[in-house]
Motif scaffolding. Structure first.
Motif, PDB file in Angstrom:
ATOM      1  N   TYR A  18       0.860  -1.176   0.000  1.00 32.71           N
ATOM      2  CA  TYR A  18       0.000   0.000   0.000  1.00 32.71           C
ATOM      3  C   TYR A  18       0.899   1.230   0.000  1.00 32.71           C
ATOM      4  CZ  TYR A  18      -3.326   3.490   1.618  1.00 32.71           C
ATOM      5  OH  TYR A  18      -4.094   4.624   1.731  1.00 32.71           O
ATOM      6  N   VAL A  22      -3.271  -0.042  -4.672  1.00 30.66           N
ATOM      7  CA  VAL A  22      -4.555   0.524  -5.120  1.00 30.66           C
ATOM      8  C   VAL A  22      -4.436   0.746  -6.636  1.00 30.66           C
ATOM      9  CG1 VAL A  22      -6.161   2.473  -4.891  1.00 30.66           C
ATOM     10  CG2 VAL A  22      -4.837   1.693  -2.890  1.00 30.66           C
ATOM     11  N   GLU A  43     -16.001   4.846  -6.983  1.00 25.56           N
ATOM     12  CA  GLU A  43     -16.552   3.918  -6.008  1.00 25.56           C
ATOM     13  C   GLU A  43     -15.739   3.975  -4.711  1.00 25.56           C
ATOM     14  OE1 GLU A  43     -18.806   2.308  -4.333  1.00 25.56           O
ATOM     15  OE2 GLU A  43     -19.642   2.290  -6.357  1.00 25.56           O
ATOM     16  N   ASN A  44     -16.324   3.541  -3.620  1.00 24.06           N
ATOM     17  CA  ASN A  44     -15.599   3.468  -2.346  1.00 24.06           C
ATOM     18  C   ASN A  44     -14.380   2.564  -2.512  1.00 24.06           C
ATOM     19  OD1 ASN A  44     -18.795   3.284  -0.885  1.00 24.06           O
ATOM     20  ND2 ASN A  44     -17.410   4.997  -0.638  1.00 24.06           N
ATOM     21  N   GLY A  45     -13.273   2.983  -1.951  1.00 21.38           N
ATOM     22  CA  GLY A  45     -12.075   2.142  -1.964  1.00 21.38           C
ATOM     23  C   GLY A  45     -11.241   2.261  -3.227  1.00 21.38           C
ATOM     24  N   THR A  46     -11.522   3.234  -4.084  1.00 22.46           N
ATOM     25  CA  THR A  46     -10.758   3.337  -5.330  1.00 22.46           C
ATOM     26  C   THR A  46      -9.509   4.222  -5.199  1.00 22.46           C
ATOM     27  OG1 THR A  46     -12.321   5.054  -6.059  1.00 22.46           O
ATOM     28  CG2 THR A  46     -12.647   2.827  -6.936  1.00 22.46           C
ATOM     29  N   GLY A  47      -9.307   4.856  -4.030  1.00 20.74           N
ATOM     30  CA  GLY A  47      -8.049   5.571  -3.802  1.00 20.74           C
ATOM     31  C   GLY A  47      -8.136   7.086  -3.739  1.00 20.74           C
ATOM     32  N   LYS A  48      -9.349   7.623  -3.690  1.00 23.56           N
ATOM     33  CA  LYS A  48      -9.505   9.092  -3.670  1.00 23.56           C
ATOM     34  C   LYS A  48      -8.865   9.699  -2.423  1.00 23.56           C
ATOM     35  CE  LYS A  48     -13.973   8.708  -3.718  1.00 23.56           C
ATOM     36  NZ  LYS A  48     -14.055   7.247  -3.629  1.00 23.56           N
ATOM     37  N   SER A  49      -9.199   9.130  -1.256  1.00 27.83           N
ATOM     38  CA  SER A  49      -8.636   9.671  -0.009  1.00 27.83           C
ATOM     39  C   SER A  49      -7.135   9.461   0.043  1.00 27.83           C
ATOM     40  CB  SER A  49      -9.269   9.000   1.210  1.00 27.83           C
ATOM     41  OG  SER A  49     -10.642   9.246   1.254  1.00 27.83           O
ATOM     42  N   THR A  50      -6.684   8.337  -0.465  1.00 24.26           N
ATOM     43  CA  THR A  50      -5.248   8.040  -0.464  1.00 24.26           C
ATOM     44  C   THR A  50      -4.485   9.142  -1.192  1.00 24.26           C
ATOM     45  OG1 THR A  50      -5.660   5.663  -0.403  1.00 24.26           O
ATOM     46  CG2 THR A  50      -3.504   6.355  -1.225  1.00 24.26           C
ATOM     47  N   SER A  77      -1.112   4.661  11.530  1.00 20.57           N
ATOM     48  CA  SER A  77      -1.568   4.367  10.166  1.00 20.57           C
ATOM     49  C   SER A  77      -1.586   5.620   9.287  1.00 20.57           C
ATOM     50  CB  SER A  77      -2.950   3.713  10.187  1.00 20.57           C
ATOM     51  OG  SER A  77      -3.922   4.664  10.540  1.00 20.57           O
ATOM     52  N   SER A  80       1.092   5.432   6.575  1.00 17.47           N
ATOM     53  CA  SER A  80       1.151   4.386   5.554  1.00 17.47           C
ATOM     54  C   SER A  80       1.187   4.974   4.143  1.00 17.47           C
ATOM     55  CB  SER A  80      -0.037   3.428   5.712  1.00 17.47           C
ATOM     56  OG  SER A  80      -1.233   4.161   5.661  1.00 17.47           O
TER      57      SER A  80
HETATM   58  N1  LIG Z   1      -3.468   2.463   5.740  1.00 16.60           N
HETATM   59  C1  LIG Z   1      -3.867   1.591   4.814  1.00 16.60           C
HETATM   60  N2  LIG Z   1      -3.229   0.417   4.642  1.00 16.60           N
HETATM   61  C2  LIG Z   1      -3.616  -0.460   3.712  1.00 16.60           C
HETATM   62  N3  LIG Z   1      -4.648  -0.263   2.865  1.00 16.60           N
HETATM   63  C3  LIG Z   1      -5.334   0.872   2.983  1.00 16.60           C
HETATM   64  C4  LIG Z   1      -4.975   1.878   3.949  1.00 16.60           C
HETATM   65  N4  LIG Z   1      -5.835   2.921   3.818  1.00 16.60           N
HETATM   66  C5  LIG Z   1      -6.677   2.586   2.815  1.00 16.60           C
HETATM   67  N5  LIG Z   1      -6.380   1.363   2.319  1.00 16.60           N
HETATM   68  C6  LIG Z   1      -7.065   0.697   1.192  1.00 16.60           C
HETATM   69  O1  LIG Z   1      -6.777   1.408   0.012  1.00 16.60           O
HETATM   70  C7  LIG Z   1      -7.925   1.426  -0.840  1.00 16.60           C
HETATM   71  C8  LIG Z   1      -8.267   2.880  -1.175  1.00 16.60           C
HETATM   72  O2  LIG Z   1      -8.748   3.518   0.007  1.00 16.60           O
HETATM   73  P1  LIG Z   1      -9.242   5.034   0.003  1.00 16.60           P
HETATM   74  O3  LIG Z   1      -8.188   5.872  -0.612  1.00 16.60           O
HETATM   75  O4  LIG Z   1      -9.654   5.335   1.390  1.00 16.60           O
HETATM   76  O5  LIG Z   1     -10.515   4.939  -0.975  1.00 16.60           O
HETATM   77  P2  LIG Z   1     -11.656   6.010  -1.257  1.00 16.60           P
HETATM   78  O6  LIG Z   1     -11.318   7.258  -0.572  1.00 16.60           O
HETATM   79  O7  LIG Z   1     -11.691   6.129  -2.762  1.00 16.60           O
HETATM   80  O8  LIG Z   1     -12.927   5.382  -0.742  1.00 16.60           O
HETATM   81  C9  LIG Z   1      -9.028   0.668  -0.098  1.00 16.60           C
HETATM   82  O9  LIG Z   1      -9.056  -0.633  -0.580  1.00 16.60           O
HETATM   83  C10 LIG Z   1      -8.568   0.732   1.329  1.00 16.60           C
HETATM   84  O10 LIG Z   1      -9.044  -0.380   2.042  1.00 16.60           O
END
Ligand SMILES: Nc1ncnc2c1ncn2[C@@H]1O[C@H](COP(=O)(O)OP(=O)(O)O)[C@@H](O)[C@H]1O
Ligand SMILES: [Mg+2]
Length: 258
Positions: A18, A22, A43-50, A77, A80
């Motif tokens: 990670y 993603v 969609e949720n979990g596609t990496g926007k927040s990341t 965390s 990460s």
């Molecule tokens: N600290 C972390 N360690 C490992 N995986 C993570 C971490 N934070 C988020 N993820 C995973 O990375 C993916 C993208 O998360 P996120 O960016 O929060 O998505 P979004 O904001 O688009 O809903 C998800 O599958 C999430 O579970």
């Protein structure tokens, strides 16, 4: 203004960890910003927040949100995303150094941090003074959000907001559009990058929309946004939409004795 984000691929040490696992981040090369308002959808979990968090840390904002003066960081965390932060290059034509990061899930911590600072420091105006003089915890989520927004957005800077609609009623989402418009008109070095699922917020005219769906970050038009298409179908014909949707659904909510 932030003009471009580049992923320096030779700086990535581990493609199997990670955040590079993603898909949208894995494939990222560069993103070019033409508009001072840009949305991340998907969609949720596609990496926007990341990506938003990596941009925020790179720019110098506190990991849990706030301005560059708020360096609160309460969990391991939070770090990460560092491999991504290290591999990004941000290209500006005018870097103001100002702005605000709203990270939805730790907004509460940001507020606690601001309150704690007010209690500890004996001199200088309390931070809460610039938020109307009272603890931000003493207000509803929506009120707090709009208060912070009013005080922090009236200037040039880079504003990174993660799902601001979570705090806002439909009416206030319209108010939010008006505020965005006001700030963008008044401050020519104000720029917003906002992740959102709200068809109302995403409707801001002339915004660039980047979708994180289907494993890559790519630009789409408003009427291609799934969040908009689904809500439109729903509102256009609620009864038949629900009939279709619920037909095959197990009767979870039926009384067991029926
Ligand atoms: N600290 C972390 N360690 C490992 N995986 C993570 C971490 N934070 C988020 N993820 C995973 O990375 C993916 C993208 O998360 P996120 O960016 O929060 O998505 P979004 O904001 O688009 O809903 C998800 O599958 C999430 O579970
Ligand atoms: Mg998110």
């Amino acid at each position: 203004m932030l003009k471009r984000i580049t992923l320096l691929r030779d700086r990535v040490a581990d493609w199997n960890g990670y955040p590079f696992t993603v898909p949208a981040i894995h494939k990222l090369k560069d993103l070019n910003f033409r508009s001072r308002i840009c949305f991340f959808v998907g969609e949720n979990g596609t990496g926007k927040s990341t990506l938003l968090e990596a941009l925020a840390v790179h720019y110098g904002f506190g990991r849990e949100g706030g301005t560059r003066n708020f360096q609160n960081d309460t969990t391991e965390s939070n770090h990460s995303i560092d491999p991504l932060v290290k591999a990004l290059r941000l290209s500006f034509d005018n870097r103001t150094g100002m702005g605000f990061f709203l990270r939805a899930e730790s907004f509460f911590n940001t507020v606690s941090y601001m309150d704690a600072l007010d209690k500890e420091t004996g001199f200088g105006p309390p931070i809460s003074a610039s938020y109307g003089g009272q603890s931000l915890h003493n207000r509803s989520h929506g009120e707090t959000f709009l208060t912070v927004l009013d005080h922090k957005f009236q200037r040039n800077g880079l504003f990174l907001l993660d799902e601001p609609e979570a705090a806002l009623s439909a009416q206030r989402q319209l108010g939010f559009l008006v505020l965005l418009h006001d700030v963008l008109e008044k401050y020519k070095d104000a720029q917003f990058i906002i992740s959102s699922h709200s068809p109302v917020i995403l409707a801001y005219p002339e915004a660039q929309i980047f979708s994180f769906d289907n494993g890559s970050i790519h630009e789409i038009k408003y009427d291609e946004v799934a969040a908009f298409q689904i809500v439109r179908r729903f509102l256009n014909n609620r009864e038949s939409f629900l009939d279709e949707l619920l037909q095959e659904t197990p009767p979870l909510f039926k009384n067991k004795n029926e």
